[in-house]
Scaffold this motif. Structure first.
Motif, PDB file in Angstrom:
ATOM      1  N   VAL A 137       9.285  -1.725   3.559  1.00 22.62           N
ATOM      2  CA  VAL A 137       9.008  -0.260   3.768  1.00 22.62           C
ATOM      3  C   VAL A 137       9.327  -0.107   5.078  1.00 22.62           C
ATOM      4  O   VAL A 137       9.835   1.080   5.439  1.00 22.62           O
ATOM      5  N   GLU A 138       9.427  -0.987   6.254  1.00 19.48           N
ATOM      6  CA  GLU A 138       9.736  -0.651   7.607  1.00 19.48           C
ATOM      7  C   GLU A 138      11.177  -0.370   7.584  1.00 19.48           C
ATOM      8  O   GLU A 138      11.690   0.326   8.429  1.00 19.48           O
ATOM      9  N   ARG A 139      11.956  -1.100   6.923  1.00 24.13           N
ATOM     10  CA  ARG A 139      13.463  -0.722   6.679  1.00 24.13           C
ATOM     11  C   ARG A 139      13.707   0.700   6.500  1.00 24.13           C
ATOM     12  O   ARG A 139      14.531   1.316   7.045  1.00 24.13           O
ATOM     13  N   ASN A 140      13.010   1.159   5.412  1.00 22.29           N
ATOM     14  CA  ASN A 140      13.168   2.548   5.024  1.00 22.29           C
ATOM     15  C   ASN A 140      12.915   3.398   6.114  1.00 22.29           C
ATOM     16  O   ASN A 140      13.462   4.673   6.275  1.00 22.29           O
ATOM     17  N   HIS A 141      11.657   3.293   6.952  1.00 22.22           N
ATOM     18  CA  HIS A 141      11.437   4.057   8.082  1.00 22.22           C
ATOM     19  C   HIS A 141      12.699   3.933   9.332  1.00 22.22           C
ATOM     20  O   HIS A 141      13.011   4.977   9.732  1.00 22.22           O
ATOM     21  N   LEU A 142      13.049   2.800   9.350  1.00 17.56           N
ATOM     22  CA  LEU A 142      14.233   2.586  10.224  1.00 17.56           C
ATOM     23  C   LEU A 142      15.417   3.358   9.934  1.00 17.56           C
ATOM     24  O   LEU A 142      16.279   4.025  10.870  1.00 17.56           O
ATOM     25  N   LEU A 143      15.613   3.451   8.674  1.00 16.25           N
ATOM     26  CA  LEU A 143      16.824   4.145   8.220  1.00 16.25           C
ATOM     27  C   LEU A 143      16.660   5.729   8.040  1.00 16.25           C
ATOM     28  O   LEU A 143      17.662   6.508   8.147  1.00 16.25           O
ATOM     29  N   ASN A 144      15.429   6.119   7.654  1.00 20.08           N
ATOM     30  CA  ASN A 144      15.269   7.428   7.426  1.00 20.08           C
ATOM     31  C   ASN A 144      14.397   8.428   8.263  1.00 20.08           C
ATOM     32  O   ASN A 144      14.384   9.479   8.225  1.00 20.08           O
ATOM     33  N   ASP A 145      13.607   7.594   9.130  1.00 19.23           N
ATOM     34  CA  ASP A 145      12.804   8.572   9.886  1.00 19.23           C
ATOM     35  C   ASP A 145      13.431   9.143  11.138  1.00 19.23           C
ATOM     36  O   ASP A 145      14.417   8.371  11.553  1.00 19.23           O
ATOM     37  N   GLY A 146      13.244  10.214  11.542  1.00 17.85           N
ATOM     38  CA  GLY A 146      13.647  10.798  12.692  1.00 17.85           C
ATOM     39  C   GLY A 146      13.167  10.350  13.820  1.00 17.85           C
ATOM     40  O   GLY A 146      11.913   9.735  14.010  1.00 17.85           O
ATOM     41  N   ALA A 147      13.777  10.752  15.104  1.00 19.84           N
ATOM     42  CA  ALA A 147      13.335  10.271  16.647  1.00 19.84           C
ATOM     43  C   ALA A 147      11.795  11.014  16.642  1.00 19.84           C
ATOM     44  O   ALA A 147      11.025  10.249  17.279  1.00 19.84           O
ATOM     45  N   ASN A 148      11.577  12.240  16.337  1.00 19.20           N
ATOM     46  CA  ASN A 148      10.376  12.923  16.505  1.00 19.20           C
ATOM     47  C   ASN A 148       9.228  11.973  15.831  1.00 19.20           C
ATOM     48  O   ASN A 148       8.014  12.026  16.469  1.00 19.20           O
ATOM     49  N   ARG A 149       9.311  11.358  14.687  1.00 25.27           N
ATOM     50  CA  ARG A 149       8.419  10.670  14.294  1.00 25.27           C
ATOM     51  C   ARG A 149       8.095   9.320  14.992  1.00 25.27           C
ATOM     52  O   ARG A 149       6.945   8.868  15.231  1.00 25.27           O
ATOM     53  N   MET A 203       0.814  -1.132  -0.019  1.00 31.22           N
ATOM     54  CA  MET A 203       0.019   0.037  -0.058  1.00 31.22           C
ATOM     55  C   MET A 203       1.001   1.239  -0.023  1.00 31.22           C
ATOM     56  O   MET A 203       0.326   2.394  -0.255  1.00 31.22           O
ATOM     57  N   THR A 204       2.167   1.082  -0.054  1.00 30.30           N
ATOM     58  CA  THR A 204       3.113   2.533   0.346  1.00 30.30           C
ATOM     59  C   THR A 204       3.738   2.396  -1.109  1.00 30.30           C
ATOM     60  O   THR A 204       4.318   1.569  -1.700  1.00 30.30           O
ATOM     61  N   GLY A 205       3.733   3.708  -1.824  1.00 32.24           N
ATOM     62  CA  GLY A 205       4.225   3.800  -2.883  1.00 32.24           C
ATOM     63  C   GLY A 205       5.782   4.073  -2.750  1.00 32.24           C
ATOM     64  O   GLY A 205       6.322   4.532  -1.651  1.00 32.24           O
ATOM     65  N   PRO A 206       6.671   4.309  -3.847  1.00 31.75           N
ATOM     66  CA  PRO A 206       7.906   4.943  -3.608  1.00 31.75           C
ATOM     67  C   PRO A 206       8.136   6.272  -3.133  1.00 31.75           C
ATOM     68  O   PRO A 206       8.990   6.689  -2.800  1.00 31.75           O
ATOM     69  N   THR A 207       6.982   7.305  -3.249  1.00 32.07           N
ATOM     70  CA  THR A 207       7.159   8.534  -2.546  1.00 32.07           C
ATOM     71  C   THR A 207       7.167   8.569  -1.068  1.00 32.07           C
ATOM     72  O   THR A 207       7.268   9.432  -0.262  1.00 32.07           O
ATOM     73  N   SER A 260      18.875  -8.179   6.200  1.00 33.37           N
ATOM     74  CA  SER A 260      18.154  -9.147   6.107  1.00 33.37           C
ATOM     75  C   SER A 260      16.765  -8.683   5.327  1.00 33.37           C
ATOM     76  O   SER A 260      15.690  -9.597   4.630  1.00 33.37           O
ATOM     77  N   MET A 261      16.382  -7.596   5.612  1.00 35.75           N
ATOM     78  CA  MET A 261      15.075  -6.900   4.917  1.00 35.75           C
ATOM     79  C   MET A 261      15.403  -6.618   3.555  1.00 35.75           C
ATOM     80  O   MET A 261      15.607  -5.538   3.034  1.00 35.75           O
ATOM     81  N   LYS A 262      15.210  -7.892   2.420  1.00 35.86           N
ATOM     82  CA  LYS A 262      15.199  -7.612   1.128  1.00 35.86           C
ATOM     83  C   LYS A 262      13.946  -7.291   0.600  1.00 35.86           C
ATOM     84  O   LYS A 262      12.842  -7.382   1.018  1.00 35.86           O
ATOM     85  N   GLU A 263      14.143  -6.612  -0.763  1.00 40.56           N
ATOM     86  CA  GLU A 263      12.780  -6.105  -1.324  1.00 40.56           C
ATOM     87  C   GLU A 263      11.822  -7.440  -1.711  1.00 40.56           C
ATOM     88  O   GLU A 263      12.628  -8.416  -1.911  1.00 40.56           O
ATOM     89  N   PRO A 264      10.735  -7.305  -1.714  1.00 44.46           N
ATOM     90  CA  PRO A 264       9.653  -8.026  -2.221  1.00 44.46           C
ATOM     91  C   PRO A 264       9.950  -8.663  -3.535  1.00 44.46           C
ATOM     92  O   PRO A 264      10.603  -7.886  -4.230  1.00 44.46           O
TER      93      PRO A 264
END
Length: 625
Positions: free
Chosen positions: A322-334, A284-288, A355-359
């Motif tokens: 998608v969670e990998r992207n959040h772990l790498l890029n989101d700030g603590a405030n989020r 449900m999440t796009g590349p944006t 270990s979090m490879k793309e689908p």
């Protein structure tokens, strides 16, 4: 206290509104001592090993502790109700207590324990937890139950009595009253959240009144199957992206607590479609980074801790892309805004970023009450094309008149967008009859809720039919022509004899949207619209150039001939409507003769595909083959 407990047991056993009791637990039930909810005594050690061996989890652990440090000087929350809801306070209570209790479990630092105890005592002193809007009670009960259980041996006896009484009086007791417990018999997020909260309360006080606790937990196991049936057959969640994050997360909180306390989830995870829903959420999440935010959904998601539970359960780390992207890029405030964040530390099972490879699959299609099709050109390219389309019915919980609507990302831009939800209190406070779903109700006058503002059709200037239901009737994962076809006939059956929409991602390069209509014995007016945040320049009768963030997209109408593109404002027509700055609708209107068939074919072409050879678009009957 004993008389209160006996009264509660009688109330539960005689409550006519409670679901029929099945003794899932059985009579020979023994529970671990406190702590018994989610994380047993000594299980902190595994989390500590993960934190010590992985920088990502070390960072997340540190973020939680830093937020707890910030909470030390904050006063406890107060019982301040906004409109019909105390929910904001319940959620903040859950956030604070879960965070502080985690900090205590992991560090044994007295300041975290005492600050959590202070919060627990303050909340326990509230006159009630607002049972007339029972979500508030569900979340607050979960909060207090976690604090009571996790901090049990650090709390004074006096504090334990105060907190335990509040769980019973403000949490469990109102759930036995037919004035407040209609959520037991509904198939939406209320059922999931409230049953989870009540089960947590029962687990927390189990040893004091085991029969009452058994009844509450048995009731939850029987009742929560109702919303879990809605994940059938493929995992598509009827209420959309944001409510998946709500209902499903609390469903997982319930299952995880049962597994930990009893060594069994009593068949809940095995319910048809439930484990498949992780793939729905990921797709449900796009590349944006934006979600397909149909219905009452927000646009931007965050880390979903429940996805780690699903990944661990299914032994599939690719569900965490998608969670990998959040772990790498989101700030603590989020991260710290998420009241369930500590659960990710419980469910991560030490999985590392590597270990979090793309689908492997680029397309996902789910049937059910709100069928969706989601496709993309790549999981790893940030400029990839993402296309989502939905069917379903406006009658669904939290639904809009958006059957047939689609969203599209390309080159890092959300070109075809959805407004998503408007804040409920902003409408309710102005007297809007928001929850009435009848065809002529005021709900459908809200600008963001009707079909005039979604990326779908408006026929004869009428609203979509609330009683209609659009099914996805075919699809194909062929990478040269990924597509899905949705039958919209029942949505528009007062105006046309047939309406079918197909959307396709062609050669991973551009998008086709094709509608095929069969008119009744009367001339029919059809409007095709697409909502966009881009600047729109009409460069020909059938072509528009959309620009945003230095990127460009061409919207080209292939058929019918002689169509003339135009734009419409998104200025709100009512004082209760939310403002919509920086957006515009682009599309066209045509008159279709009586008793005729016509096709509307629109291409959405990213700039880099401008010179790509574009194939002749086939009739929808040939799609999916």
């Amino acid at each position: 206290m004993k008389s209160v407990l006996k009264l509660l047991a009688v109330l539960l056993l005689t409550s006519a509104s409670a679901t029929a009791q099945t003794d899932h637990l059985g009579t020979q039930v023994s529970l671990p001592n406190h702590p018994r909810i989610l994380l047993l005594k000594g299980e902190e050690a595994a989390i500590k090993r993960t934190v010590e061996s992985d920088k990502t989890w070390e960072k997340m652990h540190g973020i939680i502790l830093a937020e707890c440090d910030a909470l030390l000087g904050e006063p406890p929350i107060e019982r301040i109700q906004i409109g019909r809801r105390l929910l904001g306070k319940s959620r903040e209570g859950l956030r604070r207590i879960f965070f502080l209790s985690y900090a205590w479990r992991m560090t044994q630092q007295e300041n975290y324990l005492r600050r959590a105890e202070k919060e627990l005592i303050a909340i326990s002193g509230f006159s009630d937890w607002n049972p007339s809007h029972f979500l508030d009670v569900g979340e607050m009960t979960m909060a207090v139950a976690i604090g009571y259980d996790w901090l049990y041996y650090g709390l004074s006896e006096q504090s334990r009595q105060i907190i335990k009484t509040a769980i019973l009086k403000n949490g469990i007791e109102p759930s036995l009253d037919s004035k407040y417990n209609n959520w037991l018999n509904v198939s939406n997020n209320w059922n999931q959240v409230c049953n989870a909260g009540m089960a947590y309360g029962a687990l927390a006080i189990f040893e004091d009144q085991p029969q009452l606790a058994r009844n509450i937990i048995n009731r939850a196991i029987s009742s929560v199957v109702l919303p879990m049936n809605d994940y059938k057959p493929d995992g598509a969640y009827p209420e959309g992206y944001s409510y998946w994050g709500y209902g499903t997360s609390f469903n997982v909180m319930l299952i995880s607590a049962l597994e930990k306390a009893f060594g069994s989830d009593y068949g809940l995870a095995a319910q048809s479609g439930f484990l498949k829903t992780a793939a729905y959420l990921e797709n449900m999440t796009g590349p944006t980074g934006n979600a397909f935010n149909y219905s009452d959904s927000g646009l931007a998601g965050g880390l979903e801790s429940a996805m780690f539970w699903f990944s661990n359960k299914l032994k599939d780390p690719s569900l965490l892309w998608v969670e990998r992207n959040h772990l790498l890029n989101d700030g603590a405030n989020r991260f710290v805004k998420d009241r369930l964040l500590p659960s990710v530390m419980l469910w991560s099972a030490g999985v590392g970023i590597s270990s979090m490879k793309e689908p492997k699959e680029l397309m996902w299609v789910g049937a059910g009450k709100t069928p969706v099709a989601l496709m993309r050109s790549s999981w790893t390219d940030p400029a990839a094309i993402f296309l989502g389309v939905k069917g379903g019915s406006p009658s669904m919980n939290h639904a809009h008149m958006d059957a047939g609507s689609f969203v599209m990302d390309a080159d890092g831009v959300r070109w075809a967008m959805d407004f998503g939800m408007q804040d409920y209190e902003s409408l309710e406070s102005k007297g809007v009859d928001l929850w009435n779903k009848k065809q002529d109700s005021q709900r459908w006058q809200v600008f963001r809720y009707n079909n005039y503002t979604h990326n779908t059709l408006t026929i004869n200037d009428k609203m979509q039919q609330v009683a209609g239901d659009a099914l996805i009737i075919s699809s194909s994962k062929n990478p040269a022509f990924m597509n899905a076809v949705t039958d919209l006939t029942s949505i528009y059956n007062q105006s046309v004899l047939k309406a079918v929409r197909g959307v396709a991602l062609v050669n991973k390069a551009y998008v086709v949207v094709r509608d095929e209509l069969e008119t009744a014995p009367a001339e029919t007016a059809v409007r095709w619209t697409m909502l966009t945040p881009a600047d729109v320049k009409l460069v020909g009768k059938n072509r528009a150039e959309l620009t945003k963030d230095g990127k460009k997209l061409i919207l080209e109408v292939r058929e019918p001939a002689n169509v003339e593109l135009k734009t419409w404002s998104t200025a709100p027509p009512h004082t209760y409507d939310a403002p919509n700055p920086g957006t515009i609708r682009v599309g066209f209107e045509i008159k279709v003769p009586a008793n005729s068939k016509t096709a509307l074919t629109v291409l959405l072409i990213p700039e880099k595909a401008a010179k790509t050879a574009r194939e002749k678009v086939k009739p929808l009957s040939a799609w999916g083959k």
